[in-house]
Scaffold this motif. Sequence first.
Motif, PDB file in Angstrom:
ATOM      1  N   ILE A  38      14.998  53.023  44.040  1.00 33.82           N
ATOM      2  CA  ILE A  38      14.174  54.128  43.529  1.00 33.82           C
ATOM      3  C   ILE A  38      13.700  53.824  42.111  1.00 33.82           C
ATOM      4  CG2 ILE A  38      14.188  56.559  42.882  1.00 33.82           C
ATOM      5  CD1 ILE A  38      16.156  57.047  45.171  1.00 33.82           C
ATOM      6  N   ARG A  39      14.592  53.363  41.264  1.00 31.04           N
ATOM      7  CA  ARG A  39      14.207  53.061  39.879  1.00 31.04           C
ATOM      8  C   ARG A  39      13.226  51.890  39.816  1.00 31.04           C
ATOM      9  NH1 ARG A  39      19.873  53.537  39.425  1.00 31.04           N
ATOM     10  NH2 ARG A  39      20.513  55.552  38.574  1.00 31.04           N
ATOM     11  N   ASP A  40      13.398  50.943  40.734  1.00 34.62           N
ATOM     12  CA  ASP A  40      12.520  49.778  40.735  1.00 34.62           C
ATOM     13  C   ASP A  40      11.107  50.133  41.194  1.00 34.62           C
ATOM     14  OD1 ASP A  40      12.148  46.821  40.528  1.00 34.62           O
ATOM     15  OD2 ASP A  40      11.742  47.036  42.672  1.00 34.62           O
ATOM     16  N   ALA A  45      10.178  55.106  35.817  1.00 31.37           N
ATOM     17  CA  ALA A  45      11.465  54.458  35.540  1.00 31.37           C
ATOM     18  C   ALA A  45      11.245  53.025  35.062  1.00 31.37           C
ATOM     19  CB  ALA A  45      12.334  54.477  36.787  1.00 31.37           C
ATOM     20  N   LYS A  46      10.320  52.319  35.686  1.00 32.20           N
ATOM     21  CA  LYS A  46      10.037  50.943  35.273  1.00 32.20           C
ATOM     22  C   LYS A  46       9.491  50.900  33.851  1.00 32.20           C
ATOM     23  CE  LYS A  46       8.420  47.960  38.140  1.00 32.20           C
ATOM     24  NZ  LYS A  46       7.551  47.221  39.085  1.00 32.20           N
ATOM     25  N   SER A  47       8.627  51.855  33.528  1.00 31.38           N
ATOM     26  CA  SER A  47       8.064  51.914  32.181  1.00 31.38           C
ATOM     27  C   SER A  47       9.158  52.173  31.140  1.00 31.38           C
ATOM     28  CB  SER A  47       6.997  53.001  32.109  1.00 31.38           C
ATOM     29  OG  SER A  47       6.477  53.131  30.812  1.00 31.38           O
ATOM     30  N   ALA A  48      10.067  53.097  31.448  1.00 34.02           N
ATOM     31  CA  ALA A  48      11.161  53.401  30.522  1.00 34.02           C
ATOM     32  C   ALA A  48      12.080  52.202  30.353  1.00 34.02           C
ATOM     33  CB  ALA A  48      11.942  54.614  31.027  1.00 34.02           C
ATOM     34  N   GLU A  49      12.363  51.498  31.443  1.00 33.78           N
ATOM     35  CA  GLU A  49      13.228  50.320  31.356  1.00 33.78           C
ATOM     36  C   GLU A  49      12.575  49.211  30.533  1.00 33.78           C
ATOM     37  OE1 GLU A  49      14.107  49.253  35.352  1.00 33.78           O
ATOM     38  OE2 GLU A  49      15.629  50.825  35.626  1.00 33.78           O
ATOM     39  N   GLN A  50      11.266  49.039  30.676  1.00 28.69           N
ATOM     40  CA  GLN A  50      10.565  48.034  29.889  1.00 28.69           C
ATOM     41  C   GLN A  50      10.589  48.387  28.404  1.00 28.69           C
ATOM     42  OE1 GLN A  50       6.685  47.838  31.696  1.00 28.69           O
ATOM     43  NE2 GLN A  50       7.413  46.671  33.473  1.00 28.69           N
ATOM     44  N   ARG A  51      10.436  49.682  28.106  1.00 31.08           N
ATOM     45  CA  ARG A  51      10.502  50.127  26.715  1.00 31.08           C
ATOM     46  C   ARG A  51      11.897  49.885  26.136  1.00 31.08           C
ATOM     47  NH1 ARG A  51       9.042  50.318  21.767  1.00 31.08           N
ATOM     48  NH2 ARG A  51       9.656  52.210  20.632  1.00 31.08           N
ATOM     49  N   GLU A 116      23.078  53.097  18.942  1.00 29.97           N
ATOM     50  CA  GLU A 116      21.645  53.294  19.155  1.00 29.97           C
ATOM     51  C   GLU A 116      21.214  52.964  20.580  1.00 29.97           C
ATOM     52  OE1 GLU A 116      18.835  51.948  16.236  1.00 29.97           O
ATOM     53  OE2 GLU A 116      20.370  51.909  14.668  1.00 29.97           O
ATOM     54  N   TYR A 117      21.904  51.998  21.201  1.00 33.52           N
ATOM     55  CA  TYR A 117      21.539  51.671  22.585  1.00 33.52           C
ATOM     56  C   TYR A 117      21.796  52.854  23.506  1.00 33.52           C
ATOM     57  CZ  TYR A 117      21.494  49.487  27.167  1.00 33.52           C
ATOM     58  OH  TYR A 117      21.216  49.202  28.470  1.00 33.52           O
ATOM     59  N   ASP A 118      22.977  53.445  23.415  1.00 32.38           N
ATOM     60  CA  ASP A 118      23.297  54.601  24.251  1.00 32.38           C
ATOM     61  C   ASP A 118      22.343  55.756  23.977  1.00 32.38           C
ATOM     62  OD1 ASP A 118      25.335  53.182  25.362  1.00 32.38           O
ATOM     63  OD2 ASP A 118      26.943  54.198  24.279  1.00 32.38           O
ATOM     64  N   MET A 123      17.611  58.942  25.622  1.00 31.80           N
ATOM     65  CA  MET A 123      16.289  59.446  25.290  1.00 31.80           C
ATOM     66  C   MET A 123      15.235  59.001  26.302  1.00 31.80           C
ATOM     67  SD  MET A 123      14.041  58.726  21.853  1.00 31.80           S
ATOM     68  CE  MET A 123      13.875  56.969  22.275  1.00 31.80           C
ATOM     69  N   LEU A 124      15.305  57.734  26.724  1.00 30.27           N
ATOM     70  CA  LEU A 124      14.272  57.184  27.600  1.00 30.27           C
ATOM     71  C   LEU A 124      14.566  57.399  29.081  1.00 30.27           C
ATOM     72  CD1 LEU A 124      13.639  53.791  25.750  1.00 30.27           C
ATOM     73  CD2 LEU A 124      12.141  55.789  25.770  1.00 30.27           C
ATOM     74  N   MET A 125      15.841  57.232  29.463  1.00 33.04           N
ATOM     75  CA  MET A 125      16.177  57.227  30.884  1.00 33.04           C
ATOM     76  C   MET A 125      16.633  58.578  31.420  1.00 33.04           C
ATOM     77  SD  MET A 125      15.391  54.204  31.673  1.00 33.04           S
ATOM     78  CE  MET A 125      15.876  54.357  33.386  1.00 33.04           C
ATOM     79  N   GLN A 126      17.192  59.428  30.554  1.00 32.02           N
ATOM     80  CA  GLN A 126      17.700  60.705  31.053  1.00 32.02           C
ATOM     81  C   GLN A 126      16.623  61.551  31.725  1.00 32.02           C
ATOM     82  OE1 GLN A 126      21.057  61.392  31.044  1.00 32.02           O
ATOM     83  NE2 GLN A 126      20.365  62.961  32.503  1.00 32.02           N
ATOM     84  N   PRO A 127      15.409  61.658  31.141  1.00 34.31           N
ATOM     85  CA  PRO A 127      14.353  62.418  31.843  1.00 34.31           C
ATOM     86  C   PRO A 127      14.011  61.835  33.219  1.00 34.31           C
ATOM     87  CG  PRO A 127      13.753  62.065  29.551  1.00 34.31           C
ATOM     88  CD  PRO A 127      14.952  61.218  29.804  1.00 34.31           C
ATOM     89  N   ILE A 128      14.065  60.500  33.325  1.00 37.28           N
ATOM     90  CA  ILE A 128      13.802  59.854  34.615  1.00 37.28           C
ATOM     91  C   ILE A 128      14.912  60.182  35.602  1.00 37.28           C
ATOM     92  CG2 ILE A 128      13.348  57.665  35.760  1.00 37.28           C
ATOM     93  CD1 ILE A 128      11.269  58.486  33.632  1.00 37.28           C
TER      94      ILE A 128
END
Length: 248
Positions: A38-40, A45-51, A116-118, A123-128
């Motif tokens: 699903i994420r792939d 999700a792909k955009s957030a992972e790239q960011r 900062e990573y967490d 910030m980026l992945m939780q909405p996804i």
Amino acid sequence: MATKMKNKSIFFSILILILISSSPIFAQKIAFIASDVIRDKFPEAKSAEQRLKSIVDDWKRELEAMDRQIEELKLEISKNRLIWSDDEKKSKNKELEDLIMQKQVYARSKFEQNGEYDQSVKMLMQPIEDKIYAAVQSVAADDGFDFVFDRSAQPIPYSNSKYDLTLKVLRKLGVDVRAMEKELQEKIEKDPRNQKKDTKAPPGKRTRPRTRTDIDSREIEREPEQNPGNIENNTPNPDEEPNPDIRK
């Protein structure tokens, strides 16, 4: 953080399976998804992972630059250890210690728990993740499933592909899954559990062949019919009136 979340998911999946299997009424409908698929396939999700990857790559470049500074200073100290004064050696060693400490502090601030990573992941992945979670709930409610497991978090030794909700969840998220539906249908049809088996019609009631004895006994039990008159002897029935033509 991701490892802990995965471990918790595995623990709760096993706990739920134990509770379901021990239930006296095993009528729950169970399905599964593959969250990694699903994420792939989900563009957001792909955009957030790239960011997120871009941010991490910047941090790694900073750490690599610090490593180069440290190695260069080590090499300089090694070359000049015989010609430097004690004060110079002490100053350079202090500079080296500061560089090493600076790198460690920087790395911890980025990758340590709650660093900062967490925070970036949240910030980026939780909405996804919230969107995916809502889509799973909606599909499960529409199809009447009671439990949905994540095959990506907990490997399943066997799973019938007709209970795979991955494509339905992606469709709910607005993803075109027509190219994937054919592959899923082939998996469903190849599964022996989904192949129709020839069922023989139940045999009819077997009857014992009639014998001569059966026929004779039935003839004996049958009540004899009363003969209204002796037709062969032409003997009239006394209860009947005589034929007027005969009296004449």
